[in-house]
Design a protein around this motif. Structure first.
Motif, mmCIF file in Angstrom:
data_model
loop_
_atom_site.group_PDB
_atom_site.id
_atom_site.type_symbol
_atom_site.label_atom_id
_atom_site.label_comp_id
_atom_site.label_asym_id
_atom_site.label_seq_id
_atom_site.Cartn_x
_atom_site.Cartn_y
_atom_site.Cartn_z
ATOM 1 N N ALA B 29 19.833 6.104 -97.107
ATOM 2 C CA ALA B 29 20.266 4.717 -97.276
ATOM 3 C C ALA B 29 21.560 4.651 -98.074
ATOM 4 O O ALA B 29 22.460 3.867 -97.756
ATOM 5 C CB ALA B 29 19.170 3.912 -97.971
ATOM 6 N N LEU B 30 21.687 5.516 -99.093
ATOM 7 C CA LEU B 30 22.924 5.503 -99.878
ATOM 8 C C LEU B 30 24.105 5.950 -99.035
ATOM 9 O O LEU B 30 25.200 5.399 -99.142
ATOM 10 C CB LEU B 30 22.771 6.390 -101.108
ATOM 11 N N PHE B 31 23.898 6.944 -98.152
ATOM 12 C CA PHE B 31 25.018 7.349 -97.308
ATOM 13 C C PHE B 31 25.329 6.311 -96.243
ATOM 14 O O PHE B 31 26.472 6.185 -95.807
ATOM 15 C CB PHE B 31 24.760 8.719 -96.690
ATOM 16 N N LEU B 32 24.319 5.521 -95.846
ATOM 17 C CA LEU B 32 24.615 4.402 -94.943
ATOM 18 C C LEU B 32 25.414 3.325 -95.652
ATOM 19 O O LEU B 32 26.255 2.663 -95.038
ATOM 20 C CB LEU B 32 23.326 3.819 -94.392
ATOM 21 N N LEU B 33 25.158 3.164 -96.968
ATOM 22 C CA LEU B 33 25.960 2.215 -97.731
ATOM 23 C C LEU B 33 27.435 2.598 -97.686
ATOM 24 O O LEU B 33 28.308 1.734 -97.628
ATOM 25 C CB LEU B 33 25.464 2.162 -99.178
ATOM 26 N N ILE B 66 29.301 7.097 -106.038
ATOM 27 C CA ILE B 66 29.016 8.338 -106.763
ATOM 28 C C ILE B 66 28.016 8.055 -107.879
ATOM 29 O O ILE B 66 27.068 8.842 -108.093
ATOM 30 C CB ILE B 66 30.325 8.914 -107.325
ATOM 31 N N LEU B 67 28.194 6.923 -108.571
ATOM 32 C CA LEU B 67 27.249 6.562 -109.630
ATOM 33 C C LEU B 67 25.849 6.370 -109.077
ATOM 34 O O LEU B 67 24.860 6.833 -109.661
ATOM 35 C CB LEU B 67 27.697 5.264 -110.305
ATOM 36 N N LEU B 68 25.761 5.691 -107.913
ATOM 37 C CA LEU B 68 24.442 5.447 -107.320
ATOM 38 C C LEU B 68 23.771 6.757 -106.935
ATOM 39 O O LEU B 68 22.565 6.949 -107.162
ATOM 40 C CB LEU B 68 24.578 4.552 -106.095
ATOM 41 N N ILE B 69 24.561 7.685 -106.378
ATOM 42 C CA ILE B 69 23.974 8.960 -105.975
ATOM 43 C C ILE B 69 23.533 9.748 -107.207
ATOM 44 O O ILE B 69 22.472 10.380 -107.209
ATOM 45 C CB ILE B 69 24.984 9.736 -105.103
ATOM 46 N N PHE B 70 24.338 9.653 -108.289
ATOM 47 C CA PHE B 70 23.938 10.281 -109.547
ATOM 48 C C PHE B 70 22.594 9.746 -110.023
ATOM 49 O O PHE B 70 21.672 10.519 -110.325
ATOM 50 C CB PHE B 70 24.966 9.959 -110.633
#
Lengths: 101, 180
Positions: B29-33, B66-70
């Motif tokens: 989902a984060l990579f879709l964002l 990047i922050l969200l993935i962290f």
């Protein structure tokens, strides 16, 4: 030339998808992602209206301000999420219902 | 051609946003964002806001994502828990309720936008009559810089101080307990 209504409809769709993510997701990071989608929809509205405002450029200027605000919100929100995870070992908002340690 | 590209970008944004909220895996989902944010930056270009589009790519894709993935990686154990925890929920609404709520809101928004464009405000009609709307040959970035430093100097300073406050606050919040 794309008319204003197209932009408004696209941003309405994105906004409602973000609203759905905020309401239905059980993961604090996904709720934050939903808020980001809603902010993006509002930025699209700002930018679309700014096309008719050549003298002031108000829409584009405030779209940039909104991007800065969203970045600040994400920074603080993720710090809070990390703290909550350290405290409760979960980031599901429904499991976090105690104020005291 | 312009219409076709606009519809392509809009379809990409909306479809990947729909996939984002329906997918179970948070990392995907984060990579879709990522895709949604790029498509939104493309849509800003069609409103002739090139600087906003570039800032969107820089700030969102370079910083926020990047922050969200962290944060996702630092709280990674939720990945498995999220798959099963469908029972005992009382704070977040069940899926069909939130879906009907957001669909109703979408209906209200679409209806009001369509009703609103029939009688647009008069400053927009005046700008269209004067021909003083943005054109693709305008020097956007120079005008934005001048406006930031002259007409919008007060909001600019306020937002700078606010950003500094927020970053100091985030650094303070994410500090470890024992290291004070």
């Amino acid at each position: 030339m794309i008319t204003l209504t197209h932009f408004l409809l696209v941003s309405a769709c994105i906004f409602c998808i973000g609203l759905y993510a905020v309401l239905a997701k059980r993961n604090a990071i996904m709720i934050l992602v939903g808020i980001e989608l809603m902010i993006n929809a509002s930025i699209l509205n700002f930018v679309a209206f700014s096309r008719y405002d050549k003298t002031n450029y108000g829409g584009q200027i405030f779209a940039l301000f909104a991007i800065v605000l969203a970045a600040a919100a994400v920074a603080v929100g993720l710090a809070i999420i990390l703290n909550v995870y350290r405290q409760f070992k979960t980031i599901n908002p429904q499991n976090i219902h105690e104020l005291k340690d | 051609m312009e219409q076709f590209l606009f519809y392509a970008f809009a379809a990409m944004a909306i479809l990947s946003a729909l996939l984002l909220v329906s997918i179970r895996n948070t990392a995907r989902a984060l990579f879709l964002l990522f895709i949604v944010l790029f498509a939104m930056a493309g849509l800003y270009l069609f409103a002739l806001a090139d600087f906003v589009a570039i800032t969107q790519i820089l700030v969102y894709v370079g910083g926020v994502l990047i922050l969200l993935i962290f944060a996702f990686m630092l709280s990674n154990k939720e990945l498995l828990a999220d798959l099963q925890s469908t029972s005992q929920r009382f704070m977040s609404l069940p899926n069909w309720q939130s879906m009907s709520l957001s669909l109703a809101f979408l209906a209200v928004l679409v209806y009001s936008f369509i009703a609103w464009t029939k009688e647009a405000p008069e400053w927009m009609a005046r700008a269209q009559a004067d021909g003083s709307i943005l054109s693709p040959t305008d020097d956007n970035i120079q005008t934005l810089g001048l406006k930031f430093m002259t007409q919008y100097i007060l909001p600019f300073e306020i937002i700078s101080v606010f950003l500094m406050m927020a970053l100091i606050g985030a650094a303070h919040l994410s500090r470890r307990e024992g290291s004070r």
